[in-house]
Design an enzyme around this catalytic site. Structure first.
Site, PDB file in Angstrom:
ATOM      1  N   ARG A 180       0.989  -1.170  -0.047  1.00  0.00           N
ATOM      2  CA  ARG A 180      -0.056   0.037   0.028  1.00  0.00           C
ATOM      3  C   ARG A 180       0.937   1.222   0.078  1.00  0.00           C
ATOM      4  O   ARG A 180       1.986   1.092   0.760  1.00  0.00           O
ATOM      5  CB  ARG A 180      -1.017   0.041   1.097  1.00  0.00           C
ATOM      6  CG  ARG A 180      -2.177  -1.006   1.143  1.00  0.00           C
ATOM      7  CD  ARG A 180      -2.879  -1.314   2.388  1.00  0.00           C
ATOM      8  NE  ARG A 180      -3.890  -2.017   2.104  1.00  0.00           N
ATOM      9  CZ  ARG A 180      -3.960  -3.447   1.947  1.00  0.00           C
ATOM     10  NH1 ARG A 180      -2.793  -3.970   2.285  1.00  0.00           N
ATOM     11  NH2 ARG A 180      -4.995  -3.857   1.958  1.00  0.00           N
TER      12      ARG A 180
ATOM     13  N   ASP B 160      -0.733  -9.787   7.995  1.00  0.00           N
ATOM     14  CA  ASP B 160      -0.699  -9.342   6.834  1.00  0.00           C
ATOM     15  C   ASP B 160       0.392  -8.035   7.013  1.00  0.00           C
ATOM     16  O   ASP B 160       0.468  -6.897   6.393  1.00  0.00           O
ATOM     17  CB  ASP B 160      -2.142  -8.421   6.685  1.00  0.00           C
ATOM     18  CG  ASP B 160      -2.323  -8.004   5.210  1.00  0.00           C
ATOM     19  OD1 ASP B 160      -3.346  -7.474   4.907  1.00  0.00           O
ATOM     20  OD2 ASP B 160      -1.306  -8.318   4.420  1.00  0.00           O
TER      21      ASP B 160
ATOM     22  N   HIS C 177      -0.863  -2.450  -4.638  1.00  0.00           N
ATOM     23  CA  HIS C 177      -0.445  -3.405  -5.740  1.00  0.00           C
ATOM     24  C   HIS C 177      -0.410  -2.865  -6.897  1.00  0.00           C
ATOM     25  O   HIS C 177      -0.665  -3.674  -8.113  1.00  0.00           O
ATOM     26  CB  HIS C 177      -1.339  -4.651  -5.550  1.00  0.00           C
ATOM     27  CG  HIS C 177      -0.905  -5.787  -4.439  1.00  0.00           C
ATOM     28  ND1 HIS C 177       0.207  -5.373  -3.486  1.00  0.00           N
ATOM     29  CD2 HIS C 177      -1.680  -6.641  -3.691  1.00  0.00           C
ATOM     30  CE1 HIS C 177       0.072  -6.243  -2.493  1.00  0.00           C
ATOM     31  NE2 HIS C 177      -0.864  -6.988  -2.573  1.00  0.00           N
TER      32      HIS C 177
ATOM     33  N   GLU D 284       5.759 -12.633   0.667  1.00  0.00           N
ATOM     34  CA  GLU D 284       5.882 -11.510  -0.522  1.00  0.00           C
ATOM     35  C   GLU D 284       7.286 -10.718  -0.235  1.00  0.00           C
ATOM     36  O   GLU D 284       7.264  -9.923   0.490  1.00  0.00           O
ATOM     37  CB  GLU D 284       4.812 -10.352  -0.797  1.00  0.00           C
ATOM     38  CG  GLU D 284       3.444 -11.214  -0.757  1.00  0.00           C
ATOM     39  CD  GLU D 284       2.376 -10.353  -0.655  1.00  0.00           C
ATOM     40  OE1 GLU D 284       2.165  -9.193  -0.895  1.00  0.00           O
ATOM     41  OE2 GLU D 284       1.261 -10.833   0.186  1.00  0.00           O
TER      42      GLU D 284
ATOM     43  N   HIS E 183       3.083 -13.092  -5.753  1.00  0.00           N
ATOM     44  CA  HIS E 183       2.078 -13.094  -5.022  1.00  0.00           C
ATOM     45  C   HIS E 183       1.394 -14.513  -5.008  1.00  0.00           C
ATOM     46  O   HIS E 183       0.163 -14.661  -4.659  1.00  0.00           O
ATOM     47  CB  HIS E 183       1.039 -11.867  -5.211  1.00  0.00           C
ATOM     48  CG  HIS E 183       0.052 -11.538  -4.254  1.00  0.00           C
ATOM     49  ND1 HIS E 183      -0.724 -12.184  -3.416  1.00  0.00           N
ATOM     50  CD2 HIS E 183       0.173 -10.351  -3.516  1.00  0.00           C
ATOM     51  CE1 HIS E 183      -1.350 -11.701  -2.390  1.00  0.00           C
ATOM     52  NE2 HIS E 183      -0.692 -10.361  -2.508  1.00  0.00           N
ATOM     53  N   SER E 184       2.096 -15.419  -4.841  1.00  0.00           N
ATOM     54  CA  SER E 184       1.762 -16.883  -4.863  1.00  0.00           C
ATOM     55  C   SER E 184       0.976 -17.155  -3.353  1.00  0.00           C
ATOM     56  O   SER E 184       1.510 -16.739  -2.352  1.00  0.00           O
ATOM     57  CB  SER E 184       2.534 -17.714  -4.838  1.00  0.00           C
ATOM     58  OG  SER E 184       2.749 -18.079  -6.420  1.00  0.00           O
ATOM     59  N   TYR E 185      -0.061 -17.647  -3.135  1.00  0.00           N
ATOM     60  CA  TYR E 185      -0.681 -18.291  -1.945  1.00  0.00           C
ATOM     61  C   TYR E 185      -0.261 -19.627  -1.879  1.00  0.00           C
ATOM     62  O   TYR E 185      -0.806 -20.360  -2.766  1.00  0.00           O
ATOM     63  CB  TYR E 185      -2.283 -18.167  -2.160  1.00  0.00           C
ATOM     64  CG  TYR E 185      -2.771 -16.902  -1.821  1.00  0.00           C
ATOM     65  CD1 TYR E 185      -2.685 -15.842  -2.959  1.00  0.00           C
ATOM     66  CD2 TYR E 185      -3.539 -16.257  -0.813  1.00  0.00           C
ATOM     67  CE1 TYR E 185      -3.237 -14.579  -3.090  1.00  0.00           C
ATOM     68  CE2 TYR E 185      -4.335 -15.238  -0.656  1.00  0.00           C
ATOM     69  CZ  TYR E 185      -4.010 -14.250  -1.752  1.00  0.00           C
ATOM     70  OH  TYR E 185      -4.351 -13.050  -1.840  1.00  0.00           O
TER      71      TYR E 185
HETATM   72  C1  G6D Z   1      -5.370  -7.603   1.148  1.00  0.00           C
HETATM   73  O1  G6D Z   1      -3.946  -6.757   2.906  1.00  0.00           O
HETATM   74  C2  G6D Z   1      -4.031  -7.812   1.938  1.00  0.00           C
HETATM   75  C3  G6D Z   1      -2.914  -7.723   1.221  1.00  0.00           C
HETATM   76  O2  G6D Z   1      -1.812  -7.851   1.908  1.00  0.00           O
HETATM   77  C4  G6D Z   1      -2.929  -8.781  -0.107  1.00  0.00           C
HETATM   78  O3  G6D Z   1      -1.891  -8.487  -0.807  1.00  0.00           O
HETATM   79  C5  G6D Z   1      -4.295  -8.683  -0.862  1.00  0.00           C
HETATM   80  O4  G6D Z   1      -5.377  -8.693   0.249  1.00  0.00           O
HETATM   81  C6  G6D Z   1      -4.417  -9.503  -1.697  1.00  0.00           C
HETATM   82  O5  G6D Z   1      -5.515  -6.376   0.906  1.00  0.00           O
END
Ligand code: G6D
Length: 347
Positions: free
Chosen positions: A80, A252, A105, A313, A179-181
């Protein structure tokens, strides 16, 4: 090493292509040139069972409708930026307010939503996808024509390396990440609450209610943010720690790393025996535990839900432009931007 190249979708008259790299151990990394998005990573568990360990979709429509950056490259500036603006050399740049009046992002159509040019480089024991893209001056409000090159290299040691290179004809800002989960259970059998994370980090950024860094850098000691000796994710999802609560009952947060290129991040799932070591040249890693994952869609047949995946990340620090004591995301004219992260899968 093998490469399979196939059509994934059509979008606005352009073809989106899937590139699947397969190494001699059977590990697979599938990527589409839309956002350099990693759609699947298939690795073995302790018994050698090959299963997918990232959240991803099979259609472009699902990515457009539901994806919170699943597998995507994120930029020009990941994280952000408060009030969606920053000032460079007396000029204030206004960015998209795409998250509670702040910038998140890279904006409305960031790096995650453009189609990248792709070339393949084949070596004896590795395959590399080279993605290139020219982010033009003023794109999403950012100054400078920024030439980006991102390389995904898979080798026969179950290692995926992602490198990011960039150069701009004007002073600008750059902070790019992947940004892989991750979910090491395999094919999303379980959530990530019992994954154990170890981080070489003794400080993290305090966030406000809008998840913007306050500027305070907090010690991890005696908190659920101390991952130095390993900690299960669940220990941060049901605490009364205000920082866990404002993150949506989880994490986060950016963590400042105390080491680089030296096993500084380690994720382990005891039930499957899968591990993921992450090494980087970046000063920080954002741990996001999927606290905001919606539950109104499915992912390859599994209902989406909180904590179904977590993100690590590697990057600079979010909102560093408004906090001079943070490592800077400023890229000088003709200066080379270089970021590299290696993902080492173990079983
Ligand atoms: C939410 O706060 C989170 C971010 O860190 C994340 O990257 C996003 O979802 C996908 O906004």
């Amino acid at each position: 090493m093998n490469l399979i190249q196939e059509k994934f979708a059509e979008l606005d008259g352009q073809t989106i292509t899937t590139f699947t790299m397969i190494n001699d151990q059977g590990m697979e990394v599938s990527t589409i040139d839309y956002g350099c998005t990693i759609t699947r990573i298939v690795v073995p568990d302790r018994n050698g069972t090959l299963e997918n360990v990232v959240l991803g979709f099979d259609t472009i429509e699902e990515y457009q409708q539901h994806s919170p950056y699943f597998g995507a490259v994120v930029g020009r500036h990941a994280g952000r930026i408060a009030n969606a603006e920053f000032t460079l050399e007396g000029t204030t740049y206004h960015l998209a307010k795409n998250n509670n009046g702040n910038h998140l992002h890279g904006g409305i159509k960031g790096f995650d939503k453009v189609i990248w040019n792709t070339e393949v480089v084949e070596e004896k024991d590795s395959l590399t996808l080279v993605f290139t893209y020219l982010s033009k001056d003023g794109e999403e409000g950012y100054p400078g024509n920024l030439k980006m090159k991102i390389s995904y290299t898979l080798n026969n040691d179950n290692e995926l390396q992602i490198s990011y290179e960039g150069v701009s004809d004007q002073k600008t800002v750059v902070n790019v990440t992947s940004h892989s989960y991750f979910n090491l259970s395999g094919n999303l059998k379980r959530d990530v609450l019992n994954h154990k994370l170890t981080l070489k980090s003794n400080r993290f950024l305090e966030l406000d209610e809008e998840l913007i860094p306050t500027g305070e850098i907090l010690p991890v000691e005696n908190t659920s943010f101390d991952f130095r000796s390993g900690r299960k994710i669940i220990e941060g999802t049901d605490t009364n720690d205000r920082q866990n609560i404002i993150a949506g009952n989880g994490y986060d947060h950016p963590f400042l790393l105390t080491d680089n290129h030296n096993k500084e991040i380690y994720l382990f799932d005891d039930e499957s025996g899968r591990g993921l070591i992450i090494e980087t040249n970046q000063p920080a890693v954002v741990l996001y535990t999927g606290n905001q994952l919606a539950d109104d869609f499915s992912i390859q047949g599994i209902n989406s839900r909180k904590y179904l995946g977590l993100c690590l990340e590697t990057q600079g620090l979010p909102d560093s432009l408004n906090h001079p004591h943070f490592p800077s995301a400023i890229l000088e004219k003709d200066q080379g931007y270089y970021s590299v992260t290696k993902y080492i899968f173990t079983n």
